[in-house]
Design an enzyme around this catalytic site. Structure first.
Site, PDB file in Angstrom:
ATOM      1  N   GLY A  11       0.810  -1.218   0.000  1.00 31.37           N
ATOM      2  CA  GLY A  11       0.000   0.000   0.000  1.00 31.37           C
ATOM      3  C   GLY A  11       0.839   1.262   0.000  1.00 31.37           C
ATOM      4  N   PHE A  14      -0.957   7.145   2.623  1.00 32.27           N
ATOM      5  CA  PHE A  14      -0.295   7.956   3.653  1.00 32.27           C
ATOM      6  C   PHE A  14       0.568   7.102   4.580  1.00 32.27           C
ATOM      7  CE2 PHE A  14      -3.890  10.969   2.862  1.00 32.27           C
ATOM      8  CZ  PHE A  14      -3.112  12.057   2.484  1.00 32.27           C
ATOM      9  N   GLU A 168     -18.253  17.885   2.282  1.00 30.17           N
ATOM     10  CA  GLU A 168     -17.358  18.597   1.370  1.00 30.17           C
ATOM     11  C   GLU A 168     -17.786  18.462  -0.085  1.00 30.17           C
ATOM     12  OE1 GLU A 168     -13.199  18.745   3.898  1.00 30.17           O
ATOM     13  OE2 GLU A 168     -13.558  17.007   2.610  1.00 30.17           O
ATOM     14  N   ASP A 298      -6.260   2.898   6.914  1.00 30.17           N
ATOM     15  CA  ASP A 298      -7.668   2.533   6.812  1.00 30.17           C
ATOM     16  C   ASP A 298      -7.917   1.040   6.915  1.00 30.17           C
ATOM     17  OD1 ASP A 298      -8.537   5.138   6.607  1.00 30.17           O
ATOM     18  OD2 ASP A 298      -8.504   5.167   4.407  1.00 30.17           O
TER      19      ASP A 298
END
Length: 415
Positions: A11, A14, A168, A298
Site C-alpha cells: 500500500g 499515507f 465537502e 484505513d
C-alpha cells in the site's frame, strides 16, 4: 520466483509512504508494493470530482518520492494474496516476495452496507478513478440538460453520508451549480439543478462539536444544499433513492459517502477483524496473534497510548506509518516496540468557498468561517506530497476562488 527483503509494505497511501520513508532514512531494505504507480492524496479527491483542481495536484509518482532512497524499492503490481505467518506477498503475475517484517497499509473500499442498488448505481469517492468517474458523470449530465432545454429538471444529485466527505462534496457541487454552471452553461440550467445531502443520523459531521454541526448545516443550507437527515437509505435505482421512512428522492447522480471497510486482502488474511472489517491492532500497531506484522491506516482500528480510538485521517495514518517504522527498526535490531503516541491535530471540513469548520488539537478549539478555511488550506498544503503538487494546488485554488474558473479537464468514464 521468490524474492526476500527486510520489510514488505503493501500500500502506497499515507501510512505506507510514511513508513517506507522512515525505513529508508534508517537504511532498511524495503519493498513498497501498490497496484498504482502513484501516491494519491485522498482528502482532495472531492475537488477533483468538482473540477476545482486537477489530477496532477493529488497524485505523485511513488518512484519520484523514493528516487533518492536506495534502500526503498517500488513495485507496481496487484497483490493476489498475503500470508501473515510467513510474511509473504504474492502478486497476480505469480511472483512471491518474502520479508522479515510485513506492513499492511493497503487502504479501504466503499462500504455499501448491502444496500440494494448502491454498488451498481452509486459513485464512491475513495480513489482518483472514483473522482474522475464522478466528475465525468456530472459533466455528462449537465450536457444532457443543456442540450434538452425542455427538461423540467436539471441535474439532481443526492449525496449519501453526512460525514466530512459528504459535506465537502455536497458543498463543492452546490458551489459549482451556483457560481460556475451559469457561465459555463446557462443560468437556466443552473437554477434547475439540485443537491441533497442525506444521512440516517439526525445531524451532519458526527465526530464534530454541536456548534460545528450547526454551522455546517447553516452554511450548506445557505449554499442551496437540501438536507434529509434521520432516515437511512434502503434502495438506490438508476433514477431515485428510497428511504426507511418511505420517502423517495429523484436522483440522476448518487454520490456514496456512507462509509468505508477494509478490502479483500484483509478479509482473507486470517487476521481477527473488528469494526469495518479492519484489524484491531495492538497499541504498538502490530496485528494480534502473529509476529512481525503491522497493520496501518484505513485497514486498522487504531488506539493511542491512552486507549482512545483514533480517527481514520491522513494525518493519523502518516503518524502511524512513521511510528511503525521506528518499531520495526527496533525489532530488527533486537529491541522492543513502543505504544503509538498519537499527536491529536483535530478535525477539519471544508464547506464551500471561504468557509470551513475546524476543531484543533486534543482540546478541540473551535474555529469556523474564513479563519478555519485558511487553516484548512494551510494544513492540506503541508500534507500534499511534493513541491510541485503544493504549488499547482495553490494556483488552482486561487484561480477557482477568485474567478470561478474551472479549467481542469475531467478524465475517466461515467460508466
Amino acid at each position: 520466483m521468490e524474492t526476500t527483503t527486510e520489510v514488505i509494505i503493501v500500500g502506497g497511501g499515507f501510512a505506507g509512504v510514511a513508513c517506507a520513508r522512515e525505513l529508508g532514512r534508517r537504511g532498511i531494505r524495503t519493498l513498497l508494493i501498490d497496484k498504482n504507480s502513484y501516491h494519491q492524496f485522498q482528502p482532495l479527491l472531492y475537488q477533483v470530482a468538482a473540477s476545482q483542481i486537477g489530477v496532477s495536484e493529488v497524485t505523485r509518482p511513488l518512484r519520484s518520492i523514493f528516487h533518492r532512497t536506495n534502500t526503498v524499492k517500488v513495485l507496481t503490481a496487484e497483490v493476489a494474496s498475503i500470508d501473515v505467518n510467513t510474511h509473504s506477498v504474492t502478486t497476480t503475475d505469480g511472483h512471491t516476495y518474502l520479508g522479515r517484517m510485513l506492513v499492511l497499509a493497503n487502504g479501504a473500499e466503499a462500504n455499501f452496507f448491502d444496500t440494494p442498488g448502491a454498488q451498481e448505481h452509486g459513485y464512491p469517492l475513495y480513489s482518483v478513478r472514483d473522482a474522475t468517474r464522478l466528475g465525468t458523470a456530472l459533466v455528462s449530465a449537465l450536457n444532457t440538460v443543456n442540450n434538452e432545454p425542455e427538461m423540467e429538471h436539471g441535474v439532481r444529485v443526492v449525496v449519501v453520508g453526512g460525514g466530512p466527505t459528504g459535506v465537502e462534496i455536497s458543498g463543492a457541487i452546490a458551489e459549482s451549480f451556483r457560481y460556475v454552471i451559469p457561465s459555463y452553461f446557462s443560468p437556466e440550467v443552473a437554477e434547475k439543478c439540485s443537491v441533497h445531502l442525506v444521512d440516517m443520523l439526525p445531524n451532519v459531521l458526527p465526530p464534530f462539536d454541536d456548534k460545528s454541526k450547526a454551522y455546517a448545516v447553516k452554511r450548506l443550507t445557505r449554499m442551496g444544499v437540501k438536507l434529509k437527515l434521520g432516515s437511512g437509505v434502503t434502495q438506490i435505482t438508476p433514477g431515485s433513492v428510497t428511504f426507511a421512512d418511505g420517502a423517495n428522492l429523484p436522483a440522476d447522480i448518487v454520490v456514496w459517502a456512507g462509509g468505508l471497510k477494509a478490502g479483500r486482502l484483509i478479509a482473507e488474511s486470517g487476521l481477527t477483524l473488528g469494526r469495518g472489517g479492519r484489524v484491531d491492532v495492538q497499541p504498538d500497531l502490530k496485528a494480534p496473534g502473529v509476529e512481525g506484522v503491522y497493520v496501518l491506516g484505513d485497514t486498522a482500528n487504531m488506539t493511542d497510548a491512552r486507549g482512545d480510538k483514533l480517527p481514520q485521517l491522513g494525518s493519523t495514518a502518516q503518524q502511524a506509518g512513521k511510528w511503525a517504522a521506528k518499531n520495526i527498526a527496533a525489532e530488527l535490531t533486537g529491541g522492543s516496540t513502543k505504544p503509538f503516541e498519537y499527536v491529536d491535530k483535530g478535525y477539519m471540513a471544508m464547506i464551500g468557498r471561504g468557509s470551513a469548520v475546524a476543531e484543533l488539537g486534543r482540546k478541540r478549539r473551535l474555529v469556523h468561517g474564513p479563519i478555519a478555511f485558511a487553516a484548512w488550506l494551510a494544513v492540506h498544503l503541508v500534507l500534499l506530497s511534493g513541491v510541485r503538487q503544493r504549488a499547482t494546488a495553490l494556483i488552482s485554488w486561487a484561480e477557482d476562488y477568485l474567478t470561478h474558473n474551472r479549467s481542469h479537464v475531467v478524465l475517466g468514464r461515467a460508466d
